[in-house]
Design a protein around this motif. Structure first.
Motif, PDB file in Angstrom:
ATOM      1  N   TYR A  72      44.637  46.104  47.477  1.00  0.00           N
ATOM      2  CA  TYR A  72      45.124  45.614  46.187  1.00  0.00           C
ATOM      3  C   TYR A  72      43.956  45.381  45.235  1.00  0.00           C
ATOM      4  CZ  TYR A  72      46.671  42.018  42.839  1.00  0.00           C
ATOM      5  OH  TYR A  72      46.909  41.283  41.705  1.00  0.00           O
ATOM      6  N   GLY A  73      42.888  44.756  45.732  1.00  0.00           N
ATOM      7  CA  GLY A  73      41.759  44.431  44.862  1.00  0.00           C
ATOM      8  C   GLY A  73      40.887  45.625  44.541  1.00  0.00           C
ATOM      9  N   LEU A  74      40.343  46.279  45.545  1.00  0.00           N
ATOM     10  CA  LEU A  74      39.356  47.337  45.307  1.00  0.00           C
ATOM     11  C   LEU A  74      39.994  48.617  44.788  1.00  0.00           C
ATOM     12  CD1 LEU A  74      37.665  45.280  46.930  1.00  0.00           C
ATOM     13  CD2 LEU A  74      36.482  47.225  47.950  1.00  0.00           C
ATOM     14  N   PHE A  75      41.058  49.063  45.435  1.00  0.00           N
ATOM     15  CA  PHE A  75      41.685  50.299  44.971  1.00  0.00           C
ATOM     16  C   PHE A  75      42.507  50.060  43.711  1.00  0.00           C
ATOM     17  CE2 PHE A  75      45.397  53.136  44.916  1.00  0.00           C
ATOM     18  CZ  PHE A  75      44.745  54.338  44.730  1.00  0.00           C
ATOM     19  N   GLY A  76      43.286  48.991  43.696  1.00  0.00           N
ATOM     20  CA  GLY A  76      44.137  48.717  42.537  1.00  0.00           C
ATOM     21  C   GLY A  76      43.339  48.551  41.258  1.00  0.00           C
ATOM     22  N   PHE A  77      42.226  47.842  41.338  1.00  0.00           N
ATOM     23  CA  PHE A  77      41.384  47.639  40.160  1.00  0.00           C
ATOM     24  C   PHE A  77      40.911  48.980  39.591  1.00  0.00           C
ATOM     25  CE2 PHE A  77      37.004  47.365  38.558  1.00  0.00           C
ATOM     26  CZ  PHE A  77      37.203  46.546  37.451  1.00  0.00           C
ATOM     27  N   HIS A  78      40.336  49.830  40.442  1.00  0.00           N
ATOM     28  CA  HIS A  78      39.793  51.097  39.958  1.00  0.00           C
ATOM     29  C   HIS A  78      40.906  52.049  39.521  1.00  0.00           C
ATOM     30  CE1 HIS A  78      36.287  49.667  42.358  1.00  0.00           C
ATOM     31  NE2 HIS A  78      35.646  50.160  41.334  1.00  0.00           N
ATOM     32  N   PHE A  79      42.028  52.055  40.228  1.00  0.00           N
ATOM     33  CA  PHE A  79      43.127  52.961  39.894  1.00  0.00           C
ATOM     34  C   PHE A  79      43.626  52.697  38.472  1.00  0.00           C
ATOM     35  CE2 PHE A  79      47.678  53.951  39.752  1.00  0.00           C
ATOM     36  CZ  PHE A  79      47.669  55.281  40.123  1.00  0.00           C
ATOM     37  N   ILE A 104      39.881  34.555  35.747  1.00  0.00           N
ATOM     38  CA  ILE A 104      39.456  33.789  36.913  1.00  0.00           C
ATOM     39  C   ILE A 104      39.414  32.301  36.576  1.00  0.00           C
ATOM     40  CG2 ILE A 104      37.440  33.238  38.348  1.00  0.00           C
ATOM     41  CD1 ILE A 104      36.917  36.171  38.663  1.00  0.00           C
ATOM     42  N   VAL A 105      38.864  31.976  35.409  1.00  0.00           N
ATOM     43  CA  VAL A 105      38.756  30.576  34.987  1.00  0.00           C
ATOM     44  C   VAL A 105      40.143  29.988  34.754  1.00  0.00           C
ATOM     45  CG1 VAL A 105      37.852  29.025  33.216  1.00  0.00           C
ATOM     46  CG2 VAL A 105      36.489  30.979  33.984  1.00  0.00           C
ATOM     47  N   VAL A 106      41.012  30.746  34.094  1.00  0.00           N
ATOM     48  CA  VAL A 106      42.338  30.240  33.730  1.00  0.00           C
ATOM     49  C   VAL A 106      43.256  30.123  34.949  1.00  0.00           C
ATOM     50  CG1 VAL A 106      44.426  30.757  32.406  1.00  0.00           C
ATOM     51  CG2 VAL A 106      42.181  31.108  31.372  1.00  0.00           C
ATOM     52  N   LEU A 107      43.177  31.096  35.859  1.00  0.00           N
ATOM     53  CA  LEU A 107      44.104  31.127  36.997  1.00  0.00           C
ATOM     54  C   LEU A 107      43.613  30.347  38.212  1.00  0.00           C
ATOM     55  CD1 LEU A 107      45.201  34.884  36.887  1.00  0.00           C
ATOM     56  CD2 LEU A 107      46.459  32.894  36.047  1.00  0.00           C
ATOM     57  N   ALA A 108      42.328  29.972  38.231  1.00  0.00           N
ATOM     58  CA  ALA A 108      41.793  29.254  39.392  1.00  0.00           C
ATOM     59  C   ALA A 108      42.603  28.002  39.745  1.00  0.00           C
ATOM     60  CB  ALA A 108      40.324  28.903  39.162  1.00  0.00           C
ATOM     61  N   PRO A 109      42.979  27.154  38.760  1.00  0.00           N
ATOM     62  CA  PRO A 109      43.766  25.965  39.126  1.00  0.00           C
ATOM     63  C   PRO A 109      45.139  26.306  39.682  1.00  0.00           C
ATOM     64  CG  PRO A 109      42.790  25.734  36.943  1.00  0.00           C
ATOM     65  CD  PRO A 109      42.639  27.164  37.333  1.00  0.00           C
ATOM     66  N   TRP A 161      41.810  42.304  39.564  1.00  0.00           N
ATOM     67  CA  TRP A 161      40.501  41.877  40.062  1.00  0.00           C
ATOM     68  C   TRP A 161      40.366  40.352  40.044  1.00  0.00           C
ATOM     69  CZ3 TRP A 161      37.359  43.932  43.211  1.00  0.00           C
ATOM     70  CH2 TRP A 161      36.089  43.371  43.416  1.00  0.00           C
ATOM     71  N   SER A 162      40.915  39.699  39.038  1.00  0.00           N
ATOM     72  CA  SER A 162      40.810  38.239  38.980  1.00  0.00           C
ATOM     73  C   SER A 162      41.619  37.587  40.090  1.00  0.00           C
ATOM     74  CB  SER A 162      41.266  37.724  37.611  1.00  0.00           C
ATOM     75  OG  SER A 162      42.613  38.079  37.343  1.00  0.00           O
ATOM     76  N   THR A 163      42.833  38.067  40.333  1.00  0.00           N
ATOM     77  CA  THR A 163      43.661  37.455  41.377  1.00  0.00           C
ATOM     78  C   THR A 163      43.125  37.800  42.766  1.00  0.00           C
ATOM     79  OG1 THR A 163      45.192  39.340  41.153  1.00  0.00           O
ATOM     80  CG2 THR A 163      45.753  37.309  39.984  1.00  0.00           C
ATOM     81  N   TYR A 164      42.594  39.011  42.933  1.00  0.00           N
ATOM     82  CA  TYR A 164      41.957  39.353  44.205  1.00  0.00           C
ATOM     83  C   TYR A 164      40.771  38.430  44.472  1.00  0.00           C
ATOM     84  CZ  TYR A 164      38.563  41.655  47.236  1.00  0.00           C
ATOM     85  OH  TYR A 164      37.625  41.902  48.209  1.00  0.00           O
ATOM     86  N   SER A 165      39.939  38.229  43.458  1.00  0.00           N
ATOM     87  CA  SER A 165      38.764  37.378  43.614  1.00  0.00           C
ATOM     88  C   SER A 165      39.163  35.963  44.007  1.00  0.00           C
ATOM     89  CB  SER A 165      37.955  37.351  42.309  1.00  0.00           C
ATOM     90  OG  SER A 165      37.454  38.638  41.993  1.00  0.00           O
ATOM     91  N   LEU A 166      40.186  35.430  43.368  1.00  0.00           N
ATOM     92  CA  LEU A 166      40.633  34.073  43.686  1.00  0.00           C
ATOM     93  C   LEU A 166      41.299  34.016  45.059  1.00  0.00           C
ATOM     94  CD1 LEU A 166      42.012  33.072  40.182  1.00  0.00           C
ATOM     95  CD2 LEU A 166      39.979  32.146  41.303  1.00  0.00           C
ATOM     96  N   ALA A 167      41.985  35.090  45.438  1.00  0.00           N
ATOM     97  CA  ALA A 167      42.641  35.106  46.750  1.00  0.00           C
ATOM     98  C   ALA A 167      41.614  35.108  47.871  1.00  0.00           C
ATOM     99  CB  ALA A 167      43.561  36.313  46.862  1.00  0.00           C
ATOM    100  N   GLY A 233      31.463  28.996  46.369  1.00  0.00           N
ATOM    101  CA  GLY A 233      31.251  28.321  45.092  1.00  0.00           C
ATOM    102  C   GLY A 233      32.515  28.057  44.308  1.00  0.00           C
ATOM    103  N   ASP A 234      32.324  27.492  43.123  1.00  0.00           N
ATOM    104  CA  ASP A 234      33.415  27.196  42.202  1.00  0.00           C
ATOM    105  C   ASP A 234      33.760  28.485  41.462  1.00  0.00           C
ATOM    106  OD1 ASP A 234      35.032  26.416  40.071  1.00  0.00           O
ATOM    107  OD2 ASP A 234      34.016  24.502  39.820  1.00  0.00           O
ATOM    108  N   PRO A 235      34.975  29.016  41.632  1.00  0.00           N
ATOM    109  CA  PRO A 235      35.318  30.291  40.988  1.00  0.00           C
ATOM    110  C   PRO A 235      35.245  30.229  39.471  1.00  0.00           C
ATOM    111  CG  PRO A 235      37.269  29.248  41.940  1.00  0.00           C
ATOM    112  CD  PRO A 235      36.091  28.489  42.435  1.00  0.00           C
ATOM    113  N   ARG A 236      35.439  29.035  38.874  1.00  0.00           N
ATOM    114  CA  ARG A 236      35.350  28.929  37.420  1.00  0.00           C
ATOM    115  C   ARG A 236      33.923  29.185  36.954  1.00  0.00           C
ATOM    116  NH1 ARG A 236      37.537  22.945  37.323  1.00  0.00           N
ATOM    117  NH2 ARG A 236      35.876  22.956  38.886  1.00  0.00           N
TER     118      ARG A 236
END
Length: 282
Positions: A72-79, A104-109, A161-167, A233-236
């Protein structure tokens, strides 16, 4: 001691900066392989990047949930990014795609337990995005009218990419070694897309060193560093640091003769640095 430096967050910032530094080289390296179709380039680079964590292949594959997250993160982002670049002007598509650090900042909470909304991080993200917008716009000869579907795909890539990073932070029990499997499977899918959507192409001998540089650097090691950084670390704060990517990318392009600095781009860089500093303060 309230003023003591948290070593875990400090190491996370260093790991993130390592990933950002590698991502900053992507544009400069890519200018040397412009003849290679995008999906083919992505597939080859991701397969090479998976070798960074080759030890992971000695063990059984990750569970289905982990593989689904990685693809979802790596392929979905580039696709979706490549589809966006085909249907909309590259400058505007790139700008929409660079909403991912802000997301990432907005969705982290919302996604990561224990993370609360921070006005300071939100302001820092907006400042950084303003700088990125100026920087991308200043590097373009003109801003054209693009297809809305292309912009929608660019936004989709940013959301992915933002939701993958937070996941990856939420599922911190997934070891970083899983990234090798994510790269490998995503690379295979990208090669399948090449076979479906792009004309057949065989890279020439002078192109292979640059493909390898992409694979082992911004499309390999960078993903491992980013995964480990987000788990520490802190994702924000890391999201705000990510705006250094277009800044570094522009500087490297200028250094290697791919562009020139303008007063607008200098203002943009100041905004990006200011947002990164504000967002990274404890």
């Amino acid at each position: 001691m309230s003023d003591a430096v948290d070593p875990r967050r400090a190491s996370a910032a260093l790991l993130a900066l390592g990933a950002i530094g590698l991502w900053g080289t992507l544009a400069a390296i890519s200018t040397r392989v412009t003849a290679v179709p995008p999906f083919l380039l992505t597939g080859l680079a991701l397969l090479m990047g998976s070798l960074v964590g080759f030890k992971a292949f000695r063990h059984k594959p990750p569970p289905a949930a982990a593989l689904a997250l990685g693809v979802y993160g790596l392929f979905g982002f580039h696709f979706f990014l490549f589809l966006a670049l085909r249907l909309a002007p590259p400058v505007e598509a790139n700008l929409v795609n660079y909403l991912w650090p802000l997301l990432i900042v907005v969705l982290a909470p919302v996604i990561v337990p224990g993370i609360a909304w921070s006005t300071r991080h939100g302001i820092a993200a907006l400042v950084g995005f303003s700088g990125a917008a100026l920087l991308i716009a200043s590097s373009a000869g003109s801003l054209g009218q693009g297809a809305w579907l292309g912009y929608a795909f660019a936004l989709a890539s940013a959301v992915i990419w933002s939701t993958y990073s937070l996941a990856t932070r939420r599922f911190s029990h997934f070891p970083t070694g899983y990234v090798a499997w994510f790269c490998a499977l995503s690379g295979v899918l990208a090669l399948a897309c090449h076979a479906i959507f792009e004309p057949s192409y065989v890279p020439k001998a002078p192109e292979w060193p640059f493909i390898a540089a992409l694979g082992f650097g911004p499309m390999g090691l960078a993903f491992f560093l980013w995964d480990r950084a987000l788990k520490r670390g802190d994702p924000r704060a890391l999201g705000n640091l990510a705006y250094l990517t277009p800044l570094l990318s522009t500087l490297l392009l200028v250094l290697f003769g791919g562009g020139a600095l303008t007063p607008l781009s200098i203002v943009a860089m100041v905004l990006i640095l200011g947002g990164a500093i504000l967002g990274s303060r404890k």
